[in-house]
Motif scaffolding. Sequence first.
Motif, PDB file in Angstrom:
ATOM      1  N   ASP A 107      52.298  42.309  28.605  1.00  0.00           N
ATOM      2  CA  ASP A 107      52.245  43.188  29.552  1.00  0.00           C
ATOM      3  C   ASP A 107      51.130  42.838  30.749  1.00  0.00           C
ATOM      4  O   ASP A 107      51.492  43.043  31.955  1.00  0.00           O
ATOM      5  CB  ASP A 107      51.607  44.495  28.958  1.00  0.00           C
ATOM      6  CG  ASP A 107      52.606  45.448  28.100  1.00  0.00           C
ATOM      7  OD1 ASP A 107      53.971  45.114  28.379  1.00  0.00           O
ATOM      8  OD2 ASP A 107      52.265  46.189  27.032  1.00  0.00           O
ATOM      9  N   ARG A 108      50.172  42.256  30.363  1.00  0.00           N
ATOM     10  CA  ARG A 108      49.219  41.788  31.161  1.00  0.00           C
ATOM     11  C   ARG A 108      49.635  40.795  32.117  1.00  0.00           C
ATOM     12  O   ARG A 108      49.406  40.832  33.366  1.00  0.00           O
ATOM     13  CB  ARG A 108      47.862  41.084  30.411  1.00  0.00           C
ATOM     14  CG  ARG A 108      46.969  42.235  29.689  1.00  0.00           C
ATOM     15  CD  ARG A 108      45.831  41.592  29.073  1.00  0.00           C
ATOM     16  NE  ARG A 108      44.856  40.881  30.065  1.00  0.00           N
ATOM     17  CZ  ARG A 108      44.094  40.169  29.958  1.00  0.00           C
ATOM     18  NH1 ARG A 108      43.933  39.685  28.687  1.00  0.00           N
ATOM     19  NH2 ARG A 108      43.414  39.484  30.629  1.00  0.00           N
ATOM     20  N   LEU A 109      50.671  39.811  31.713  1.00  0.00           N
ATOM     21  CA  LEU A 109      51.309  38.794  32.439  1.00  0.00           C
ATOM     22  C   LEU A 109      52.193  39.568  33.493  1.00  0.00           C
ATOM     23  O   LEU A 109      52.245  38.981  34.732  1.00  0.00           O
ATOM     24  CB  LEU A 109      52.089  38.000  31.736  1.00  0.00           C
ATOM     25  CG  LEU A 109      52.810  36.584  32.388  1.00  0.00           C
ATOM     26  CD1 LEU A 109      51.818  35.721  32.813  1.00  0.00           C
ATOM     27  CD2 LEU A 109      53.867  35.612  31.225  1.00  0.00           C
ATOM     28  N   ALA A 110      52.894  40.561  33.076  1.00  0.00           N
ATOM     29  CA  ALA A 110      53.640  41.373  34.117  1.00  0.00           C
ATOM     30  C   ALA A 110      53.043  41.774  35.174  1.00  0.00           C
ATOM     31  O   ALA A 110      53.105  41.875  36.263  1.00  0.00           O
ATOM     32  CB  ALA A 110      54.571  42.202  33.368  1.00  0.00           C
ATOM     33  N   GLY A 111      51.635  42.253  35.038  1.00  0.00           N
ATOM     34  CA  GLY A 111      50.854  42.780  35.800  1.00  0.00           C
ATOM     35  C   GLY A 111      50.308  42.030  36.854  1.00  0.00           C
ATOM     36  O   GLY A 111      50.418  42.281  37.971  1.00  0.00           O
ATOM     37  N   ALA A 112      49.907  40.618  36.223  1.00  0.00           N
ATOM     38  CA  ALA A 112      49.114  39.839  36.888  1.00  0.00           C
ATOM     39  C   ALA A 112      50.330  39.103  37.704  1.00  0.00           C
ATOM     40  O   ALA A 112      49.880  38.570  39.098  1.00  0.00           O
ATOM     41  CB  ALA A 112      48.695  38.619  36.042  1.00  0.00           C
ATOM     42  N   ALA A 113      51.584  39.102  37.521  1.00  0.00           N
ATOM     43  CA  ALA A 113      52.530  38.696  38.476  1.00  0.00           C
ATOM     44  C   ALA A 113      52.968  39.279  39.750  1.00  0.00           C
ATOM     45  O   ALA A 113      53.290  38.779  40.740  1.00  0.00           O
ATOM     46  CB  ALA A 113      53.850  38.627  37.592  1.00  0.00           C
ATOM     47  N   LEU A 114      52.318  40.470  39.943  1.00  0.00           N
ATOM     48  CA  LEU A 114      52.379  41.145  40.921  1.00  0.00           C
ATOM     49  C   LEU A 114      51.372  40.929  41.917  1.00  0.00           C
ATOM     50  O   LEU A 114      51.469  41.464  43.129  1.00  0.00           O
ATOM     51  CB  LEU A 114      52.328  42.986  40.719  1.00  0.00           C
ATOM     52  CG  LEU A 114      53.657  43.449  39.812  1.00  0.00           C
ATOM     53  CD1 LEU A 114      53.357  44.598  39.205  1.00  0.00           C
ATOM     54  CD2 LEU A 114      55.051  43.042  40.416  1.00  0.00           C
ATOM     55  N   GLU A 115      50.142  40.201  41.497  1.00  0.00           N
ATOM     56  CA  GLU A 115      49.309  40.002  42.424  1.00  0.00           C
ATOM     57  C   GLU A 115      49.314  38.809  42.992  1.00  0.00           C
ATOM     58  O   GLU A 115      50.163  37.759  42.626  1.00  0.00           O
ATOM     59  CB  GLU A 115      47.929  40.104  41.746  1.00  0.00           C
ATOM     60  CG  GLU A 115      47.772  41.430  41.242  1.00  0.00           C
ATOM     61  CD  GLU A 115      46.415  41.669  40.329  1.00  0.00           C
ATOM     62  OE1 GLU A 115      45.631  40.403  40.071  1.00  0.00           O
ATOM     63  OE2 GLU A 115      46.222  42.583  39.623  1.00  0.00           O
ATOM     64  N   SER A 116      48.370  38.245  43.854  1.00  0.00           N
ATOM     65  CA  SER A 116      48.677  36.838  44.504  1.00  0.00           C
ATOM     66  C   SER A 116      47.060  36.515  44.688  1.00  0.00           C
ATOM     67  O   SER A 116      46.029  36.999  44.638  1.00  0.00           O
ATOM     68  CB  SER A 116      49.268  37.002  46.128  1.00  0.00           C
ATOM     69  OG  SER A 116      48.508  37.814  46.749  1.00  0.00           O
ATOM     70  N   GLY A 117      47.086  35.044  44.979  1.00  0.00           N
ATOM     71  CA  GLY A 117      45.919  34.539  45.147  1.00  0.00           C
ATOM     72  C   GLY A 117      45.565  33.541  44.111  1.00  0.00           C
ATOM     73  O   GLY A 117      46.101  33.368  43.017  1.00  0.00           O
ATOM     74  N   ALA A 118      44.529  32.570  44.362  1.00  0.00           N
ATOM     75  CA  ALA A 118      44.085  31.690  43.273  1.00  0.00           C
ATOM     76  C   ALA A 118      43.562  32.299  41.943  1.00  0.00           C
ATOM     77  O   ALA A 118      44.004  31.702  41.002  1.00  0.00           O
ATOM     78  CB  ALA A 118      42.963  30.699  43.773  1.00  0.00           C
ATOM     79  N   ALA A 119      42.964  33.337  41.944  1.00  0.00           N
ATOM     80  CA  ALA A 119      42.417  34.090  40.793  1.00  0.00           C
ATOM     81  C   ALA A 119      43.491  34.564  39.913  1.00  0.00           C
ATOM     82  O   ALA A 119      43.550  34.324  38.657  1.00  0.00           O
ATOM     83  CB  ALA A 119      41.404  35.209  41.121  1.00  0.00           C
ATOM     84  N   SER A 120      44.478  35.154  40.876  1.00  0.00           N
ATOM     85  CA  SER A 120      45.799  35.570  39.982  1.00  0.00           C
ATOM     86  C   SER A 120      46.626  34.328  39.106  1.00  0.00           C
ATOM     87  O   SER A 120      47.121  34.479  38.173  1.00  0.00           O
ATOM     88  CB  SER A 120      46.780  36.463  40.823  1.00  0.00           C
ATOM     89  OG  SER A 120      48.054  36.533  40.151  1.00  0.00           O
ATOM     90  N   ASP A 121      46.417  33.447  39.955  1.00  0.00           N
ATOM     91  CA  ASP A 121      47.259  32.085  39.474  1.00  0.00           C
ATOM     92  C   ASP A 121      46.643  31.556  37.971  1.00  0.00           C
ATOM     93  O   ASP A 121      47.371  31.199  37.108  1.00  0.00           O
ATOM     94  CB  ASP A 121      47.505  30.910  40.552  1.00  0.00           C
ATOM     95  CG  ASP A 121      48.236  31.129  41.768  1.00  0.00           C
ATOM     96  OD1 ASP A 121      49.134  32.171  41.435  1.00  0.00           O
ATOM     97  OD2 ASP A 121      48.113  30.740  42.785  1.00  0.00           O
TER      98      ASP A 121
END
Length: 554
Positions: A80-94
């Motif tokens: 679930d956390r991965l699905a949420g993170a995939a919607l964001e962008s940027g180095a921190a998200s990566d």
Amino acid sequence: MMKVISALLSLICAALPALAQDSRASIRDRVFMSAQAAQSSTAGKALAQAATRIAAGSAGLAMLLRERQDTADALDVMNDRLAGAALESGAASDRTIAALRTRIAEARAQLSALDQDLDARFPDFRELTNPAALSREEVQSILRPGEALVMSFTDQEFFYAWAISRDQADWFRQEIKRDDIADRVQALRAQLSANADNRGGVSLKRAARGDVRPFDRTLAHQLYADLFAPLEHVFAATDHVMMVLDGPLTSLPPAVLVTEAPKGADDSAVALRDTAWLLRRHALTTLPSVSALKALRRAGAVAKRSESNQAFVGFGNPLLGYRLMADAGTVATTGREVVTRGVYDDVTRVADLSPLPNTANELQALAATMGVDDRALYLGANATEANVKSADLSKARILAFATHGLLVDGLPGLDEPALVFTPPAQPSAQDDALLKASEAAQLNLSASLVILSACDTAGSDGTPGSEGLSGLARAFIYAGARAILVSHWPVDDYAASVLTTGMLERMQAADPQGRAEALRQSALAILDDSSDARFAHPRIWAPFVVVGEGGLDG
């Protein structure tokens, strides 16, 4: 899944009249299995997993199974956390995504290793933890003489029901909207709300002796006639009916349904006692899923061969009422705000809840019935959340809690259902007087029966449309109980004591009764007691349901 099944059912029902009888029976059985998948609930999965831990029969293997369950839950959270993170962008998200993928891969590898170990040591593991839908033939092979299973499936426009006994099976469709069923259930629920001393966190004015509130028995009969009467030819002759219900029906105990057109006034105690309640005909058990029956029966057979070290443990009669607490010195009396984990703002919010005078006597009677003394009880100052968490409850055959039950927002900031205990002088993470559902799920149990003699323990909020068994009931199932006694509304204090002690006495008699039949007889004893007219109202005698194994073990 539900939309797909609904569409499939509509097509099949339209084609049925043109099919031969044997083809219709075959389709009935296939759709029964498909509907189980659509109807599956979190509680059903938790029950199958908990039953597996019990059936293992080995402390080491039980620990392994719990580790597997916890690992799978952690994997779901990370996905679930991965699905949420995939919607964001940027180095921190990566970086977050990369870290989560590594942890997910590790969790999957751990899960695979655990599965291999479990498969080698416990070949039936997959069948019990991921149970396939049961066929009609499988259900009939599991059912005991005098038993039947009824399952419902509710979509927006139609209601479907299946009934299976050892030698018969049938199904039907009723054109009735889900919202219509919900409205009827809510109307009946409104007439079952508390108007007397109860265990819901408040004390309300007791009705005058001899007064009886009306209950719309005609509506209860119409609901039964529309939804279940068409299948009476399958289950009418059975003693014990196990019901796997969905949708709005999960918030109404089947016992209050009426099988024949009622006579007399709805506020007459005599007429209420003479009513053809469904409970008059059958012992009733609630199952969270059809497949749970197989897992529970297997677990019960193993449990019967394993003698527990402890017959009974009970918690209740917490010190409540702020002045009582202050006099006992068990709660801070400075008046300053005590901040805990966000559950409540001030310790006095729990301390101000009303005392429950009958809970100590109730637990002492339960202990006496089980042949144990007061050393098995945690009462008054000892009825603490800390003692619940620290006690070894894994060997208790019967575990009972007699206290207040709170729903979400039952106290300011309470975000999940909870049981109330004696407040500590200084709240902490270990003891803030509220055993929340998420904390109850972490208990290690193998109880034949957990009695939750409190209020609203059958669901998250008791309103039609909420997921059945989604609160404290699910938590204790997850923790390892084979059966739980839970309530659908705030429970009358006196009636709760009579219902629970009467049930356990019948379960422990020389000729023991199964859990559901013991509850049935205990409820009928109150219903037929003419010493107080209010006892005839279903609010008094029908709050509790047995969830899980309703029969005898083995």
